[in-house]
Design a protein around this motif. Structure first.
Motif, PDB file in Angstrom:
ATOM      1  N   GLU A 110       0.950  -1.122  -0.177  1.00  0.00           N
ATOM      2  CA  GLU A 110      -0.122   0.000  -0.077  1.00  0.00           C
ATOM      3  C   GLU A 110       0.893   1.358   0.085  1.00  0.00           C
ATOM      4  O   GLU A 110       1.799   1.467   1.085  1.00  0.00           O
ATOM      5  N   LEU A 111       0.759   1.963  -1.210  1.00  0.00           N
ATOM      6  CA  LEU A 111       1.726   3.057  -1.171  1.00  0.00           C
ATOM      7  C   LEU A 111       1.100   4.307  -0.552  1.00  0.00           C
ATOM      8  O   LEU A 111      -0.101   4.741  -0.864  1.00  0.00           O
ATOM      9  N   GLY A 112       1.802   5.040   0.336  1.00  0.00           N
ATOM     10  CA  GLY A 112       1.190   6.109   0.925  1.00  0.00           C
ATOM     11  C   GLY A 112       1.526   6.230   2.579  1.00  0.00           C
ATOM     12  O   GLY A 112       1.907   5.196   2.969  1.00  0.00           O
ATOM     13  N   ASP A 113       1.060   7.257   3.254  1.00  0.00           N
ATOM     14  CA  ASP A 113       1.327   7.328   4.781  1.00  0.00           C
ATOM     15  C   ASP A 113       0.507   6.090   5.317  1.00  0.00           C
ATOM     16  O   ASP A 113      -0.728   5.915   5.082  1.00  0.00           O
ATOM     17  N   ALA A 114       1.191   5.251   6.162  1.00  0.00           N
ATOM     18  CA  ALA A 114       0.607   3.968   6.764  1.00  0.00           C
ATOM     19  C   ALA A 114      -0.653   4.227   7.479  1.00  0.00           C
ATOM     20  O   ALA A 114      -1.700   3.759   7.428  1.00  0.00           O
ATOM     21  N   ARG A 115      -0.404   5.394   8.480  1.00  0.00           N
ATOM     22  CA  ARG A 115      -1.574   5.451   9.194  1.00  0.00           C
ATOM     23  C   ARG A 115      -2.822   5.950   8.469  1.00  0.00           C
ATOM     24  O   ARG A 115      -4.239   5.724   8.772  1.00  0.00           O
ATOM     25  N   LEU A 116      -2.695   6.832   7.399  1.00  0.00           N
ATOM     26  CA  LEU A 116      -4.011   7.316   6.558  1.00  0.00           C
ATOM     27  C   LEU A 116      -4.323   6.170   5.839  1.00  0.00           C
ATOM     28  O   LEU A 116      -5.804   6.216   5.773  1.00  0.00           O
ATOM     29  N   ALA A 117      -3.794   5.363   5.520  1.00  0.00           N
ATOM     30  CA  ALA A 117      -4.200   4.049   4.736  1.00  0.00           C
ATOM     31  C   ALA A 117      -4.949   3.169   5.485  1.00  0.00           C
ATOM     32  O   ALA A 117      -6.095   2.617   5.298  1.00  0.00           O
ATOM     33  N   LEU A 118      -4.405   2.901   6.770  1.00  0.00           N
ATOM     34  CA  LEU A 118      -5.081   2.008   7.754  1.00  0.00           C
ATOM     35  C   LEU A 118      -6.379   2.603   8.346  1.00  0.00           C
ATOM     36  O   LEU A 118      -7.659   1.819   8.725  1.00  0.00           O
ATOM     37  N   GLU A 119      -6.581   4.043   8.372  1.00  0.00           N
ATOM     38  CA  GLU A 119      -7.797   4.672   8.718  1.00  0.00           C
ATOM     39  C   GLU A 119      -8.778   4.384   7.716  1.00  0.00           C
ATOM     40  O   GLU A 119      -9.951   4.338   8.039  1.00  0.00           O
ATOM     41  N   LYS A 120      -8.460   4.477   6.424  1.00  0.00           N
ATOM     42  CA  LYS A 120      -9.367   4.256   5.538  1.00  0.00           C
ATOM     43  C   LYS A 120      -9.919   2.695   5.248  1.00  0.00           C
ATOM     44  O   LYS A 120     -10.990   2.262   4.720  1.00  0.00           O
ATOM     45  N   GLN A 121      -8.953   1.783   5.610  1.00  0.00           N
ATOM     46  CA  GLN A 121      -9.212   0.439   5.160  1.00  0.00           C
ATOM     47  C   GLN A 121     -10.264  -0.357   6.244  1.00  0.00           C
ATOM     48  O   GLN A 121     -10.331   0.116   7.425  1.00  0.00           O
ATOM     49  N   PRO A 122     -10.961  -1.026   5.911  1.00  0.00           N
ATOM     50  CA  PRO A 122     -11.663  -1.956   6.631  1.00  0.00           C
ATOM     51  C   PRO A 122     -10.782  -2.946   7.553  1.00  0.00           C
ATOM     52  O   PRO A 122      -9.639  -3.047   7.196  1.00  0.00           O
ATOM     53  N   PRO A 123     -11.125  -3.606   8.589  1.00  0.00           N
ATOM     54  CA  PRO A 123     -10.217  -4.362   9.458  1.00  0.00           C
ATOM     55  C   PRO A 123      -9.649  -5.432   8.573  1.00  0.00           C
ATOM     56  O   PRO A 123     -10.167  -6.098   8.000  1.00  0.00           O
ATOM     57  N   GLN A 124      -8.146  -5.584   8.895  1.00  0.00           N
ATOM     58  CA  GLN A 124      -7.564  -6.307   7.908  1.00  0.00           C
ATOM     59  C   GLN A 124      -7.110  -7.705   8.659  1.00  0.00           C
ATOM     60  O   GLN A 124      -6.788  -8.626   8.068  1.00  0.00           O
ATOM     61  N   SER A 125      -7.715  -7.879  10.006  1.00  0.00           N
ATOM     62  CA  SER A 125      -7.558  -9.200  10.707  1.00  0.00           C
ATOM     63  C   SER A 125      -6.075  -9.687  10.565  1.00  0.00           C
ATOM     64  O   SER A 125      -5.886 -11.038  10.377  1.00  0.00           O
ATOM     65  N   PHE A 126      -5.279  -8.894  10.879  1.00  0.00           N
ATOM     66  CA  PHE A 126      -3.547  -9.344  11.116  1.00  0.00           C
ATOM     67  C   PHE A 126      -3.474 -10.011  12.192  1.00  0.00           C
ATOM     68  O   PHE A 126      -3.799  -9.954  13.260  1.00  0.00           O
ATOM     69  N   ASP A 127      -2.780 -11.111  12.034  1.00  0.00           N
ATOM     70  CA  ASP A 127      -2.116 -11.800  13.119  1.00  0.00           C
ATOM     71  C   ASP A 127      -0.966 -11.358  13.846  1.00  0.00           C
ATOM     72  O   ASP A 127      -0.868 -11.192  15.073  1.00  0.00           O
ATOM     73  N   VAL A 128      -0.218 -10.525  13.099  1.00  0.00           N
ATOM     74  CA  VAL A 128       1.062  -9.994  13.611  1.00  0.00           C
ATOM     75  C   VAL A 128       1.006  -8.484  12.702  1.00  0.00           C
ATOM     76  O   VAL A 128       0.797  -8.528  11.649  1.00  0.00           O
ATOM     77  N   LEU A 129       1.021  -7.321  13.655  1.00  0.00           N
ATOM     78  CA  LEU A 129       1.147  -6.014  12.730  1.00  0.00           C
ATOM     79  C   LEU A 129       2.430  -5.388  13.361  1.00  0.00           C
ATOM     80  O   LEU A 129       2.488  -5.218  14.564  1.00  0.00           O
ATOM     81  N   ILE A 154      11.342  10.751  13.708  1.00  0.00           N
ATOM     82  CA  ILE A 154      10.606  10.100  14.076  1.00  0.00           C
ATOM     83  C   ILE A 154       9.192  10.550  13.623  1.00  0.00           C
ATOM     84  O   ILE A 154       8.657  11.686  14.168  1.00  0.00           O
ATOM     85  N   PRO A 155       8.319   9.535  13.007  1.00  0.00           N
ATOM     86  CA  PRO A 155       7.033   9.878  12.907  1.00  0.00           C
ATOM     87  C   PRO A 155       6.062   9.709  13.990  1.00  0.00           C
ATOM     88  O   PRO A 155       5.649   8.727  14.339  1.00  0.00           O
ATOM     89  N   MET A 156       5.854  11.075  14.847  1.00  0.00           N
ATOM     90  CA  MET A 156       5.055  10.860  15.748  1.00  0.00           C
ATOM     91  C   MET A 156       3.635  10.392  15.990  1.00  0.00           C
ATOM     92  O   MET A 156       3.032   9.935  16.702  1.00  0.00           O
ATOM     93  N   HIS A 157       2.902  10.517  14.561  1.00  0.00           N
ATOM     94  CA  HIS A 157       1.785  10.306  14.432  1.00  0.00           C
ATOM     95  C   HIS A 157       1.408   8.694  14.453  1.00  0.00           C
ATOM     96  O   HIS A 157       0.322   8.278  14.598  1.00  0.00           O
ATOM     97  N   LEU A 158       2.713   8.067  14.363  1.00  0.00           N
ATOM     98  CA  LEU A 158       2.557   6.535  14.387  1.00  0.00           C
ATOM     99  C   LEU A 158       2.660   6.118  15.888  1.00  0.00           C
ATOM    100  O   LEU A 158       2.709   4.806  16.076  1.00  0.00           O
ATOM    101  N   LEU A 159       3.036   6.916  16.881  1.00  0.00           N
ATOM    102  CA  LEU A 159       3.130   6.600  18.224  1.00  0.00           C
ATOM    103  C   LEU A 159       2.097   7.100  19.218  1.00  0.00           C
ATOM    104  O   LEU A 159       2.413   7.212  20.603  1.00  0.00           O
ATOM    105  N   THR A 160       0.999   7.615  18.882  1.00  0.00           N
ATOM    106  CA  THR A 160       0.010   8.266  19.784  1.00  0.00           C
ATOM    107  C   THR A 160      -1.171   7.091  20.162  1.00  0.00           C
ATOM    108  O   THR A 160      -1.405   6.190  19.532  1.00  0.00           O
ATOM    109  N   ARG A 161      -2.061   7.635  21.074  1.00  0.00           N
ATOM    110  CA  ARG A 161      -2.954   6.776  21.462  1.00  0.00           C
ATOM    111  C   ARG A 161      -4.066   6.535  20.188  1.00  0.00           C
ATOM    112  O   ARG A 161      -4.476   5.330  20.241  1.00  0.00           O
ATOM    113  N   GLU A 162      -4.233   7.555  19.704  1.00  0.00           N
ATOM    114  CA  GLU A 162      -5.220   7.342  18.494  1.00  0.00           C
ATOM    115  C   GLU A 162      -4.729   6.239  17.458  1.00  0.00           C
ATOM    116  O   GLU A 162      -5.320   5.398  16.800  1.00  0.00           O
TER     117      GLU A 162
END
Length: 682
Positions: free
Chosen positions: A535-554, A564-572
């Protein structure tokens, strides 16, 4: 008269303070929307330089073509309009934008902070012109302006960021801007109604009007300003990539840059020191080459020398500017050319260099230009001085050329864009040949070239690493079903080696060049037994848009580099990740980093999200060998089920996290990376 001078000084100090305080405030708002890339800051720096130039042009036009009372009416009117554009809060609609990131970023900045920043930019030259008209020579106010700018720059990381959430920062800045607007408006009205100094008084405090500055003199203003700005941008970028990949590392170079303006334009300018500029530049050039060769890599040794080199080179440039300042009648023209030079230097270093140069070569180029200019200015000097100057210049040029040649010689591929400066290198002897992807001094994956070992995961992802342990644990618990794995950050694609038939691995990667190099230079993706997608693009924005992916490991693998991309380290962000984990899934954070300790922040997040968390600090024996492709690594494992951690291997290898940091978990609105920085390196 004293009260009036005080109002000028207060207006200029407030404007300069806010001018530099707003830069990190707005950059922090928008950094997550562009993947946390370090180039976001350099693009912001270009924008601020450009608006500064426009502000200076406005001041020049107003002073030249409008009578004093109309100048005041226009400027007070613009102050009022700028208040209407507050607060400086970026619209979230820019998150999902398309197109060239740099252009989209510039448009966002223009609509969010453009008018207030323009007004602040015009204040110092405009008020200095009014000050000169009614009082005395204004150039010491330029030193005051830069001192206030330095204060604004330092207030953010040490006061604003630790104490205030992002909306509070924007609102507090906006309130201070309103105060500035009122003070500036009062100063403007006072300057239009005051009588100022008498002709005899002005004759005592001002030099006689000289002839119009020559074209050669004006060009030197432009050249020295551009060279100082280019030196700042290029050394900042090089240090962030190769010496200290630590957040906020840009504060030190920018503070040094401003301090040289203060010294050069103060009551006791230090132009005499500037002869040391090329000598310090030589030190920086030597370190640049030695660092890439692996001979000089110690933070506490190399960083001070780079900063000294920057200090003396900028002091040389700004001392030459101060020594060539014109009569106050030509003040606005002088400032326009200084600002134009600053914008050109930033444009070359932050926009053109990534487009034109495949590698991070602008620093040695800037050093070479400085040395040549220094030698050319002193070409008529005889004796030892001339010999030393020319020898220094020749040495710097030679070393800079060697730096470029060394980079090209060592690299198999050089690639550069808005997000990074990447290179692919092949290292090791014939039997242990390894291909590695690097971003500056940070490796982002490697692979054996020997076909028998090509599928082995190495570097941070070896069989003893935390990610390998977590995947084995999930296979143990899900013996009947192949795993679904999500990975934030692609690198060389090493984790694809853990794919199994019938399983799937989805990588999230913001940089298209990383994807291209992972596919063309490495075989992990094509060799994987699992179905691999990207998936090309910012990971958090992509994950926000996608339906649940049911990963065993993320796996979140985005914290080893310089920004350091702080937006990947927050509660949200954690809540988004958990949405994509299936019941019994595990969340992993790769936090190997020489200058940032994320354990306390993750421990706090785990507590507030009711997760069990442990860390696997893997330091395999193979990593002792400098030529080994196996690297030490730190992996934080998080799971909802405490039983997940109860396996013999995890019990042997995993440890408790460090105590959580004091206070609430980091959120999108409030986070403090300064509290996680440790500059000891490792």
């Amino acid at each position: 008269m004293k009260a009036k001078a005080w109002s000028f000084q207060l207006s200029i100090a407030l404007s300069s303070f806010l001018l530099f305080l707003v830069q990190p405030i707005i950059a922090k708002q928008i950094l997550p929307w562009f993947g946390g890339a370090a180039s976001v800051w350099t693009t912001c720096l270009f924008f601020f330089q450009l608006i500064l130039l426009l502000g200076y042009l406005y001041a020049h036009a107003v002073v030249r073509w409008l009578p004093p009372r109309q100048q005041v009416v226009l400027h007070v009117g613009l102050l009022g309009l700028s208040i209407l554009s507050l607060p400086i809060v970026a619209s979230p609609s820019w998150k999902a934008g398309v197109g060239v990131p740099a252009f989209r970023l510039l448009a966002l900045l223009m609509t969010t902070v453009g008018l207030p920043y323009f007004i602040l930019s015009s204040t110092s030259p405009l008020l200095q012109a009014w000050y000169a008209r009614s009082m005395k020579t204004p150039y010491r106010l330029f030193a005051l302006s830069n001192a206030a700018s330095l204060a604004g720059l330092l207030v953010f990381p040490f006061l604003f960021e630790p104490e205030f959430a992002i909306p509070q920062q924007a609102n507090l800045w906006s309130a201070l801007f309103i105060l500035f607007a009122l003070v500036c408006a009062a100063t403007a009205v006072s300057s239009a109604t005051g009588n100022g100094a008498s002709a005899s008084q002005r004759a005592d405090i001002e030099p006689p009007i000289s002839s119009h500055p020559s074209l050669r003199r004006a060009m030197m203003w432009l050249i020295f300003s551009a060279l100082g700005s280019l030196t700042l941008v290029s050394i900042s970028a090089y240090v962030a990539l190769n010496v200290a990949s630590a957040p906020l590392i840009w504060i030190a170079p920018l503070a040094i840059y401003l301090s040289t303006f203060i010294l050069a334009f103060g009551d006791r300018p230090y132009r005499g020191w500037t002869i040391a500029g090329p000598a310090m530049g030589l030190s920086a050039a030597i370190l640049a080459i030695y660092h890439n060769a692996g001979w000089v890599a110690e933070f506490y040794f190399s960083l001070p020398l780079f900063m000294l080199g920057l200090f003396f080179l900028c002091l040389y440039c700004h001392g030459e500017l101060a020594g060539r300042k014109p009569h106050p009648k030509y003040l606005t023209t002088y400032y326009i050319l200084i600002s134009l030079g600053g914008a050109l230097g930033a444009l070359i270093g932050s926009v053109f260099a990534p487009l034109v140069l495949r590698g991070n070569f602008e620093m040695p180029i800037a050093l070479a230009i400085a040395s040549i200019l220094f030698a050319w200015q002193r070409r008529r000097e005889s004796g030892v001085k001339r010999g030393v100057a020319l020898a220094l210049s020749a040495t710097i040029v030679t070393l800079a050329a060697a730096q470029i040649g060394y980079e090209i010689y060592r690299s198999r591929v050089l690639a550069r864009n808005f997000y990074s400066a990447l290179r692919i290198i092949d290292i090791g002897d014939a039997q242990n040949r390894v291909r590695r992807m690097e971003h500056g001094g940070t490796p982002h994956g490697a692979q054996y070239l020997d076909q028998a070992r090509q599928k082995l995961p190495i570097t941070y992802y070896s069989a003893t690493s935390g990610v390998a342990i977590a995947i084995r644990r999930q296979r143990e618990l899900n013996s009947r079903a192949p795993l679904a794995i999500g990975v934030v950050g692609l690198g060389a694609g090493t984790l694809a080696a853990y794919g199994e038939a019938g399983g799937r691995i989805c990588f999230y990667e913001i940089n298209p060049q990383v994807v291209e190099l992972a596919r063309s230079q490495f075989t992990y993706l094509s060799d994987s037994k699992a179905a691999v997608s990207i998936e090309l693009g910012d990971a958090r924005l992509a994950l926000e848009k996608q339906p649940p992916q049911s990963f065993d490991v993320l796996v979140v693998d985005a914290f080893t580099g310089d920004a350091i991309p702080m937006h990947l380290l927050t509660r949200e962000a954690i809540q988004i990740y958990l949405k994509h984990l299936k019941r019994g899934g595990v969340l992993l954070f790769h936090i190997s980093n020489r200058y940032v300790d994320l354990q306390p922040a993750l421990a706090r997040l785990a507590i507030e999200e009711h997760l069990v968390a442990k860390i696997v600090a893997d330091d395999p024996e193979e990593a002792i060998d400098e030529n080994s492709p196996i690297s030490p690594s730190d992996w934080v494992l998080m799971a909802h089920d405490r039983n997940w951690m109860e396996s013999p291997e995890i019990a042997d290898e995993a440890e408790e996290l460090k105590p959580p940091h004091v206070g609430p978990a980091w959120t999108d609105d409030f986070n403090n990376i300064l509290s996680a920085i440790h500059l000891g390196g490792s």
